[in-house]
Scaffold this motif. Structure first.
Motif, short mmCIF file in Angstrom:
data_model
loop_
_atom_site.label_atom_id
_atom_site.label_comp_id
_atom_site.label_asym_id
_atom_site.label_seq_id
_atom_site.Cartn_x
_atom_site.Cartn_y
_atom_site.Cartn_z
N THR A 126 52.31 23.99 44.22
CA THR A 126 51.97 23.35 45.38
C THR A 126 53.18 23.38 46.42
OG1 THR A 126 50.65 21.53 43.94
CG2 THR A 126 51.50 20.97 46.41
N ASP A 172 43.11 21.14 44.52
CA ASP A 172 43.57 20.20 43.38
C ASP A 172 43.10 18.85 43.53
OD1 ASP A 172 44.81 19.06 41.17
OD2 ASP A 172 46.73 20.18 41.41
N ASP A 180 45.78 26.12 47.47
CA ASP A 180 46.62 25.48 46.35
C ASP A 180 45.70 25.34 45.23
OD1 ASP A 180 48.68 24.47 44.90
OD2 ASP A 180 48.34 22.47 45.89
MG MG Z 1 50.20 21.40 42.22
#
Ligand code: MG
Ligand code: ADP
Length: 265
Positions: free
Chosen positions: A16, A39, A125
């Motif tokens: 991230t 995510d 991400d």
């Molecule tokens: Mg992460």
């Protein structure tokens, strides 16, 4: 639009942090950039000061409901050329709904194609698991960036990632490339960090980015200010190292020949 997915099934290796700051560094140079938070933990969303649970529409709705236009879920950030496709915990329910779709591996790819003309770069991400969402990210990406924490089992974990990438290439995305392995959370003074870096460079050669990301407290602090480190502390080592990674990526994107950049291993 060039799409990078930041992936590694290991948690806490800097995915991230890399996604947020790479996207911000690209945007800080004027590139029209899209950051996709894929995510359910919503860390990339939080990093830009948004409260995941208060958002009415997120990447989840865009993935599972064809009536929701991808454009409508995009959120502005403190950088004018950076937009965010946010996520929240609902995304963890997407898997079972995607499973019912016939083109379940290609849903994100299709969404990104809708807006490809609006952006120069897209950064995805990924969550720390090898589920259908991560598979969607790999299929949607042109290139993978794999952050690896310089610690003892780094090489072992990486072999697993490479095997997965091989399977994805064979079955779904023959043109998927590994752009590079990014050494993260590197300790400046420990022998172990140096040994792992050497081992990685011996084994993977030019596939390891020249830039390494050292442990830097500004990188850990920036999310609490709702900003990337690129605007929060632009002169910090963390910001400079992510800018240097961005140099490698944009320079090589412009100058490498197609053959050179196809580093299949
Ligand atoms: Mg992460
Ligand atoms: P992942 O997304 O792979 O789980 P994160 O990027 O969230 O990993 O990083 C895990 C934790 O480590 C976070 O608290 C983050 O702020 C911190 N972190 C990541 N990279 C660095 C770094 N280079 N220096 C200091 N802290 C870092």
């Amino acid at each position: 639009m060039k799409t990078f997915a930041i992936t590694n099934q290991k948690g806490g290796c800097g995915k991230t942090t890399t996604a947020v700051n790479l996207a911000a560094a690209l945007a800080s140079r004027g590139y029209r950039t899209l950051l996709v938070d894929l995510d359910p933990q919503g860390h990339a969303t939080l990093a830009f000061g948004l409260q995941p649970d208060t958002l009415e529409q997120t990447i989840y709705e865009a993935l599972v409901n064809p009536q929701v236009l991808f454009e409508r879920i995009l959120q502005p950030t403190c950088l004018p050329t950076l937009l965010l496709a946010p996520s929240n915990v609902l995304l963890s329910g997407a898997e079972s709904q995607l499973l019912r779709m016939t083109d379940r591996e290609y849903v994100l790819r299709r969404l990104l194609q809708e807006t490809a003309a609006r952006f120069d770069y897209c950064v995805i991400d990924c969550s720390p698991s090898l589920n259908l969402l991560t598979l969607n990210a790999m299929v949607a990406a042109d290139e993978l960036i794999i952050p690896v924490q310089t610690q003892y089992y780094a090489l072992e974990g990486l072999r697993q990632v490479m095997e997965t990438v091989d399977v994805v290439r064979e079955r779904f995305a023959p043109n998927l490339r590994i752009r590079g392995i990014l050494l993260t959370l590197v300790e400046r003074r420990t022998l172990l960090s140096r040994q792992v870096e050497e081992q990685m460079r011996d084994y993977f050669g030019p596939l390891v980015f020249r830039t390494v990301i050292h442990r830097n407290v500004r990188l850990a602090e920036a999310p609490s200010a709702g900003q990337s480190v690129i605007t929060y502390a632009p002169q910090s080592f963390g910001a400079l190292e992510y800018q240097s990674l961005t140099d490698e990526l944009t320079y090589e994107t412009q100058n490498r020949t197609a053959q050179e950049s196809c580093l299949y291993i």
